[in-house]
Write a protein that holds these residues in place. Structure first.
Motif, short mmCIF file in Angstrom:
data_model
loop_
_atom_site.label_atom_id
_atom_site.label_comp_id
_atom_site.label_asym_id
_atom_site.label_seq_id
_atom_site.Cartn_x
_atom_site.Cartn_y
_atom_site.Cartn_z
N THR A 25 0.83 -1.20 0.00
CA THR A 25 0.00 0.00 0.00
C THR A 25 0.87 1.25 0.00
O THR A 25 0.53 2.26 -0.62
CB THR A 25 -0.93 0.01 1.23
N GLY A 26 2.00 1.19 0.68
CA GLY A 26 2.92 2.33 0.75
C GLY A 26 3.74 2.53 -0.51
O GLY A 26 4.47 3.51 -0.61
N GLY A 27 3.66 1.61 -1.46
CA GLY A 27 4.34 1.79 -2.74
C GLY A 27 5.69 1.11 -2.84
O GLY A 27 6.43 1.36 -3.79
N ILE A 28 6.05 0.29 -1.89
CA ILE A 28 7.33 -0.42 -1.97
C ILE A 28 7.18 -1.53 -3.02
O ILE A 28 6.20 -2.29 -2.99
CB ILE A 28 7.72 -1.01 -0.60
N PRO A 29 8.14 -1.67 -3.93
CA PRO A 29 8.05 -2.71 -4.96
C PRO A 29 8.04 -4.11 -4.36
O PRO A 29 8.74 -4.38 -3.38
CB PRO A 29 9.31 -2.51 -5.80
N GLN A 30 7.26 -4.99 -4.96
CA GLN A 30 7.12 -6.35 -4.44
C GLN A 30 8.46 -7.09 -4.46
O GLN A 30 8.76 -7.87 -3.56
CB GLN A 30 6.08 -7.12 -5.25
N GLY A 31 9.29 -6.84 -5.45
CA GLY A 31 10.59 -7.49 -5.52
C GLY A 31 11.48 -7.14 -4.34
O GLY A 31 12.23 -7.98 -3.83
N PHE A 32 11.38 -5.91 -3.87
CA PHE A 32 12.17 -5.49 -2.70
C PHE A 32 11.70 -6.23 -1.45
O PHE A 32 12.50 -6.68 -0.64
CB PHE A 32 12.07 -3.98 -2.50
N ILE A 33 10.38 -6.36 -1.31
CA ILE A 33 9.82 -7.06 -0.15
C ILE A 33 10.28 -8.51 -0.14
O ILE A 33 10.71 -9.04 0.89
CB ILE A 33 8.28 -6.98 -0.17
N VAL A 34 10.25 -9.15 -1.30
CA VAL A 34 10.68 -10.55 -1.41
C VAL A 34 12.16 -10.67 -1.07
O VAL A 34 12.57 -11.59 -0.35
CB VAL A 34 10.38 -11.11 -2.82
N ALA A 35 12.98 -9.74 -1.54
CA ALA A 35 14.42 -9.78 -1.28
C ALA A 35 14.71 -9.64 0.21
O ALA A 35 15.57 -10.34 0.76
CB ALA A 35 15.12 -8.68 -2.06
N LEU A 93 12.66 -10.42 2.74
CA LEU A 93 12.22 -11.65 3.41
C LEU A 93 13.20 -12.79 3.16
O LEU A 93 13.51 -13.57 4.07
CB LEU A 93 10.83 -12.04 2.94
N GLN A 94 13.72 -12.91 1.95
CA GLN A 94 14.67 -13.96 1.64
C GLN A 94 15.97 -13.77 2.42
O GLN A 94 16.53 -14.73 2.96
CB GLN A 94 14.96 -14.01 0.15
N ALA A 95 16.45 -12.54 2.51
CA ALA A 95 17.67 -12.27 3.26
C ALA A 95 17.48 -12.59 4.74
O ALA A 95 18.37 -13.16 5.39
CB ALA A 95 18.08 -10.81 3.08
N ALA A 122 15.34 -14.78 6.03
CA ALA A 122 15.25 -16.24 6.16
C ALA A 122 16.64 -16.87 6.08
O ALA A 122 16.96 -17.79 6.85
CB ALA A 122 14.34 -16.82 5.08
N LEU A 123 17.49 -16.39 5.20
CA LEU A 123 18.85 -16.91 5.08
C LEU A 123 19.64 -16.65 6.37
O LEU A 123 20.34 -17.53 6.87
CB LEU A 123 19.55 -16.27 3.89
N LYS A 124 19.50 -15.45 6.92
CA LYS A 124 20.21 -15.10 8.16
C LYS A 124 19.76 -16.02 9.30
O LYS A 124 20.58 -16.52 10.08
CB LYS A 124 19.93 -13.65 8.51
N GLU A 125 18.45 -16.24 9.43
CA GLU A 125 17.94 -17.11 10.50
C GLU A 125 18.40 -18.56 10.30
O GLU A 125 18.72 -19.25 11.27
CB GLU A 125 16.42 -17.04 10.54
N THR A 126 18.43 -19.02 9.05
CA THR A 126 18.89 -20.38 8.77
C THR A 126 20.36 -20.53 9.14
O THR A 126 20.76 -21.52 9.76
CB THR A 126 18.70 -20.71 7.28
N GLN A 127 21.19 -19.54 8.81
CA GLN A 127 22.60 -19.59 9.16
C GLN A 127 22.79 -19.58 10.67
O GLN A 127 23.68 -20.25 11.20
CB GLN A 127 23.34 -18.43 8.52
N ALA A 128 21.95 -18.85 11.39
CA ALA A 128 22.04 -18.81 12.85
C ALA A 128 21.69 -20.17 13.46
O ALA A 128 22.30 -20.58 14.45
CB ALA A 128 21.12 -17.74 13.40
N LEU A 129 20.75 -20.89 12.84
CA LEU A 129 20.38 -22.22 13.35
C LEU A 129 21.50 -23.23 13.10
O LEU A 129 21.72 -24.12 13.91
CB LEU A 129 19.10 -22.71 12.67
N ILE A 130 22.18 -23.09 11.99
CA ILE A 130 23.25 -24.03 11.63
C ILE A 130 24.50 -23.80 12.45
O ILE A 130 25.17 -24.74 12.85
CB ILE A 130 23.56 -23.94 10.11
N ALA A 131 24.80 -22.55 12.72
CA ALA A 131 26.06 -22.21 13.42
C ALA A 131 26.04 -22.61 14.86
O ALA A 131 25.16 -22.92 15.50
CB ALA A 131 26.31 -20.71 13.33
#
Length: 70
Positions: free
Chosen positions: A45-55, A57-59, A61-70
Motif C-alpha cells: 500500500t505504501g508503494g514499496i516494490p514487491q521485488g524489494f519485499i521478497v528480497a 524476506l529472503q535475506a 530467512a537466510l540469516k535465520e537459517t545460518q544462525a540455526l546451523i552455526a
C-alpha cells in the motif's frame, strides 16, 4: 564361540524436560504469519516494490537459517 548376551531392557523412559505444548507453538506461528501478512499489505500500500519485499524476506530467512546451523 560363546553366544552374545542380549542387551538389558530399558528400565526407564526419559522425557525431555522442557517440551512446549503444540497448541502454543501453533498459535505463535499463526500470530507471526498474521503480522508478516499485515506488514506486506502495508508495504504494498505504501508503494514499496514487491521485488524489494521478497528480497528482504529472503535475506532474513537466510540469516535465520545460518544462525540455526552455526
Amino acid at each position: 564361540m560363546p553366544r552374545k548376551k542380549a542387551p538389558e531392557p530399558v528400565a526407564e523412559i526419559v522425557q525431555p524436560a522442557d517440551v512446549a505444548p503444540v497448541a502454543t507453538s501453533a498459535n505463535e506461528v499463526g500470530l507471526l504469519d498474521q503480522r508478516i501478512t499485515d506488514a506486506l499489505i502495508g508495504a504494498k500500500t505504501g508503494g514499496i516494490p514487491q521485488g524489494f519485499i521478497v528480497a528482504v524476506l529472503q535475506a532474513h530467512a537466510l540469516k535465520e537459517t545460518q544462525a540455526l546451523i552455526a
